[in-house]
Design an enzyme around this catalytic site. Sequence first.
Site, PDB file in Angstrom:
ATOM      1  N   ALA A 155      -0.375  -7.450  15.249  1.00  0.00           N
ATOM      2  CA  ALA A 155      -0.054  -6.261  14.829  1.00  0.00           C
ATOM      3  C   ALA A 155      -1.222  -5.666  14.310  1.00  0.00           C
ATOM      4  CB  ALA A 155       1.113  -6.095  13.716  1.00  0.00           C
ATOM      5  N   SER A 185       5.825  -2.327  22.748  1.00  0.00           N
ATOM      6  CA  SER A 185       4.267  -2.410  22.495  1.00  0.00           C
ATOM      7  C   SER A 185       4.004  -4.017  22.481  1.00  0.00           C
ATOM      8  CB  SER A 185       3.665  -1.612  21.488  1.00  0.00           C
ATOM      9  OG  SER A 185       4.577  -2.304  20.491  1.00  0.00           O
ATOM     10  N   SER A 245      -2.596   9.854   6.725  1.00  0.00           N
ATOM     11  CA  SER A 245      -1.723   8.990   7.661  1.00  0.00           C
ATOM     12  C   SER A 245      -0.408   9.761   7.606  1.00  0.00           C
ATOM     13  CB  SER A 245      -1.811   7.511   7.050  1.00  0.00           C
ATOM     14  OG  SER A 245      -1.146   6.841   7.888  1.00  0.00           O
ATOM     15  N   ARG A 289       0.832  -1.235  -0.014  1.00  0.00           N
ATOM     16  CA  ARG A 289      -0.100   0.062  -0.095  1.00  0.00           C
ATOM     17  C   ARG A 289       0.889   1.365   0.069  1.00  0.00           C
ATOM     18  NH1 ARG A 289       2.578   2.279   3.288  1.00  0.00           N
ATOM     19  NH2 ARG A 289       2.505   2.281   5.393  1.00  0.00           N
ATOM     20  N   LYS A 343       1.817  11.312  10.633  1.00  0.00           N
ATOM     21  CA  LYS A 343       3.086  10.815  10.954  1.00  0.00           C
ATOM     22  C   LYS A 343       4.219  12.135  10.956  1.00  0.00           C
ATOM     23  CE  LYS A 343       6.139   6.976  10.764  1.00  0.00           C
ATOM     24  NZ  LYS A 343       6.494   5.790  10.213  1.00  0.00           N
ATOM     25  N   LYS A 376       9.556  -4.590  20.310  1.00  0.00           N
ATOM     26  CA  LYS A 376       9.183  -3.283  20.859  1.00  0.00           C
ATOM     27  C   LYS A 376       8.346  -3.507  22.253  1.00  0.00           C
ATOM     28  CE  LYS A 376       9.001  -0.214  16.844  1.00  0.00           C
ATOM     29  NZ  LYS A 376       8.443   1.120  16.642  1.00  0.00           N
ATOM     30  N   LYS A 428       1.083   4.944   1.670  1.00  0.00           N
ATOM     31  CA  LYS A 428       0.421   5.450   2.884  1.00  0.00           C
ATOM     32  C   LYS A 428      -0.555   6.446   2.236  1.00  0.00           C
ATOM     33  CE  LYS A 428       2.571   6.606   7.363  1.00  0.00           C
ATOM     34  NZ  LYS A 428       2.876   5.447   7.780  1.00  0.00           N
ATOM     35  N   ARG A 464       3.982  -5.639   2.664  1.00  0.00           N
ATOM     36  CA  ARG A 464       4.002  -6.531   3.616  1.00  0.00           C
ATOM     37  C   ARG A 464       4.146  -8.111   3.330  1.00  0.00           C
ATOM     38  NH1 ARG A 464      -0.343  -4.818   7.674  1.00  0.00           N
ATOM     39  NH2 ARG A 464       1.130  -3.239   7.953  1.00  0.00           N
ATOM     40  N   GLU A 476       9.552   0.342   2.417  1.00  0.00           N
ATOM     41  CA  GLU A 476       9.555  -0.369   3.477  1.00  0.00           C
ATOM     42  C   GLU A 476       8.897  -1.692   3.509  1.00  0.00           C
ATOM     43  OE1 GLU A 476       9.096   0.822   8.001  1.00  0.00           O
ATOM     44  OE2 GLU A 476       7.098   0.049   7.295  1.00  0.00           O
TER      45      GLU A 476
HETATM   46  P1  0O2 Z   1       0.944   2.683   9.879  1.00  0.00           P
HETATM   47  O1  0O2 Z   1      -0.470   3.185   9.978  1.00  0.00           O
HETATM   48  O2  0O2 Z   1       0.966   0.940   9.783  1.00  0.00           O
HETATM   49  O3  0O2 Z   1       1.613   3.230   8.373  1.00  0.00           O
HETATM   50  P2  0O2 Z   1      11.448   5.117  13.528  1.00  0.00           P
HETATM   51  O4  0O2 Z   1      12.428   4.478  12.739  1.00  0.00           O
HETATM   52  O5  0O2 Z   1      11.124   4.890  14.913  1.00  0.00           O
HETATM   53  O6  0O2 Z   1      12.231   6.497  13.795  1.00  0.00           O
HETATM   54  P3  0O2 Z   1       9.020   4.688  12.243  1.00  0.00           P
HETATM   55  O7  0O2 Z   1       8.932   5.114  10.667  1.00  0.00           O
HETATM   56  O8  0O2 Z   1       7.678   4.989  12.971  1.00  0.00           O
HETATM   57  O9  0O2 Z   1      10.309   5.493  12.621  1.00  0.00           O
HETATM   58  O10 0O2 Z   1       9.553   3.396  12.004  1.00  0.00           O
HETATM   59  P4  0O2 Z   1       9.180   1.693  12.697  1.00  0.00           P
HETATM   60  O11 0O2 Z   1       9.110   1.768  14.119  1.00  0.00           O
HETATM   61  O12 0O2 Z   1       9.925   0.994  12.112  1.00  0.00           O
HETATM   62  O13 0O2 Z   1       7.655   1.723  12.327  1.00  0.00           O
HETATM   63  C1  0O2 Z   1       7.087   1.948  10.949  1.00  0.00           C
HETATM   64  C2  0O2 Z   1       5.940   1.066  10.671  1.00  0.00           C
HETATM   65  O14 0O2 Z   1       5.952  -0.069  11.421  1.00  0.00           O
HETATM   66  C3  0O2 Z   1       4.594   1.632  11.323  1.00  0.00           C
HETATM   67  O15 0O2 Z   1       4.286   2.703  10.462  1.00  0.00           O
HETATM   68  C4  0O2 Z   1       3.680   0.459  11.617  1.00  0.00           C
HETATM   69  O16 0O2 Z   1       3.242   0.146  10.268  1.00  0.00           O
HETATM   70  C5  0O2 Z   1       4.590  -0.490  11.916  1.00  0.00           C
HETATM   71  N1  0O2 Z   1       4.789  -0.511  13.600  1.00  0.00           N
HETATM   72  C6  0O2 Z   1       5.859  -0.172  14.200  1.00  0.00           C
HETATM   73  N2  0O2 Z   1       5.655  -0.111  15.453  1.00  0.00           N
HETATM   74  C7  0O2 Z   1       4.404  -0.591  15.748  1.00  0.00           C
HETATM   75  C8  0O2 Z   1       3.743  -1.170  16.939  1.00  0.00           C
HETATM   76  O17 0O2 Z   1       4.101  -0.901  17.866  1.00  0.00           O
HETATM   77  N3  0O2 Z   1       2.453  -1.642  16.649  1.00  0.00           N
HETATM   78  C9  0O2 Z   1       1.967  -1.920  15.216  1.00  0.00           C
HETATM   79  N4  0O2 Z   1       0.889  -2.424  15.201  1.00  0.00           N
HETATM   80  N5  0O2 Z   1       2.692  -1.742  14.227  1.00  0.00           N
HETATM   81  C10 0O2 Z   1       3.923  -1.015  14.488  1.00  0.00           C
HETATM   82  P5  0O2 Z   1       3.192   3.974  11.223  1.00  0.00           P
HETATM   83  O18 0O2 Z   1       3.525   4.933  10.371  1.00  0.00           O
HETATM   84  O19 0O2 Z   1       3.540   4.178  12.569  1.00  0.00           O
HETATM   85  O20 0O2 Z   1       1.756   3.286  11.072  1.00  0.00           O
END
Ligand code: 0O2
Length: 280
Positions: A152, A115, A52, A46, A56, A113, A48, A78, A140
Amino acid sequence: MDILIWNKILNPYEIAVREIVYKLDRLKEEYRLNGQYCPIEEVSGRVKSISSILDKLHRKDIPIEKMEKKMEDIAGIRVICQFVEDIELIVELIQSREDMKVKTIKDYVKFQKSSGYRSVHVIVHYKVHTLEGVKKVPVEIQIRTMGMDFWATIEHSLQYKYKRDIPEHVSHRLTKAAEAVAILDSEMSAVRSEIMDAQVSSQLLHHQVEEILFAIENLYTAASKREIQKIQDEFYQVYERKDMNALRRFQRQLDMISEGYRTQAVSEKDRKEPQKYDIT
Ligand code: 0O2
């Protein structure tokens, strides 16, 4: 920034997502046709959504002009697999490709993580060709097991529902669920080779059956109805036994029958066609 510019900016990311999903899907198909175990279970992608992206940017305090430089997950792929061991195989597979260059690997499986989130993220640089020329975009690739994906997806929905402020009692449950998924993953790994054997055998069986049915279909034009009926009845009997060797023997017999009809057709054609003589 108006909507037209957004479309222009996101276009290369859209192309990258489509191309990579297609390529990984083809790879999956190749594994299947070769009767090999495929570490990839499912691929999706997808770009973004604009809202969204804006969320971010705001959350990470990134100025909009730096968006393309700082955001590496505008294009997201994915890849879901069955076993934790498959994740590494998929990472190696990506690393070995010439059409994408690995920039970073974030291993949230080894380093889960807080979480409870587990996945491996591989950021690659991928070249796309547009009317404007060639553009290199970051993509990514999130690689995770089915269990990790289940967790997730649920957690992501809850983050959305609670606007990233999940109440304590819910996050406690999520932590427990993450632990359960990790146990499930390791239990499945323990029987991985048996499951893989079973899946490869069933794939080979399906492939063999497809080949046989295709060969029978090809005979429709040459053989009589009675003969086709007889072949089909024999096939059902062999199929019942689910014995690969018997199916292979049956396929060889079919090949010989087809070959016989082909030879017969060629000699009949030679007989009908007038002889050509060189008059010089
Ligand atoms: P969305 O809505 O899925 O697109 P960083 O490297 O930490 O500075 P970033 O880009 O947040 O910056 O990297 P990270 O942590 O690798 O996370 C990128 C994406 O991984 C997220 O995109 C989520 O899709 C997924 N992700 C990371 N952490 C979590 C988590 O705790 N729970 C879930 N469900 N997904 C996670 P977005 O933009 O946050 O969200």
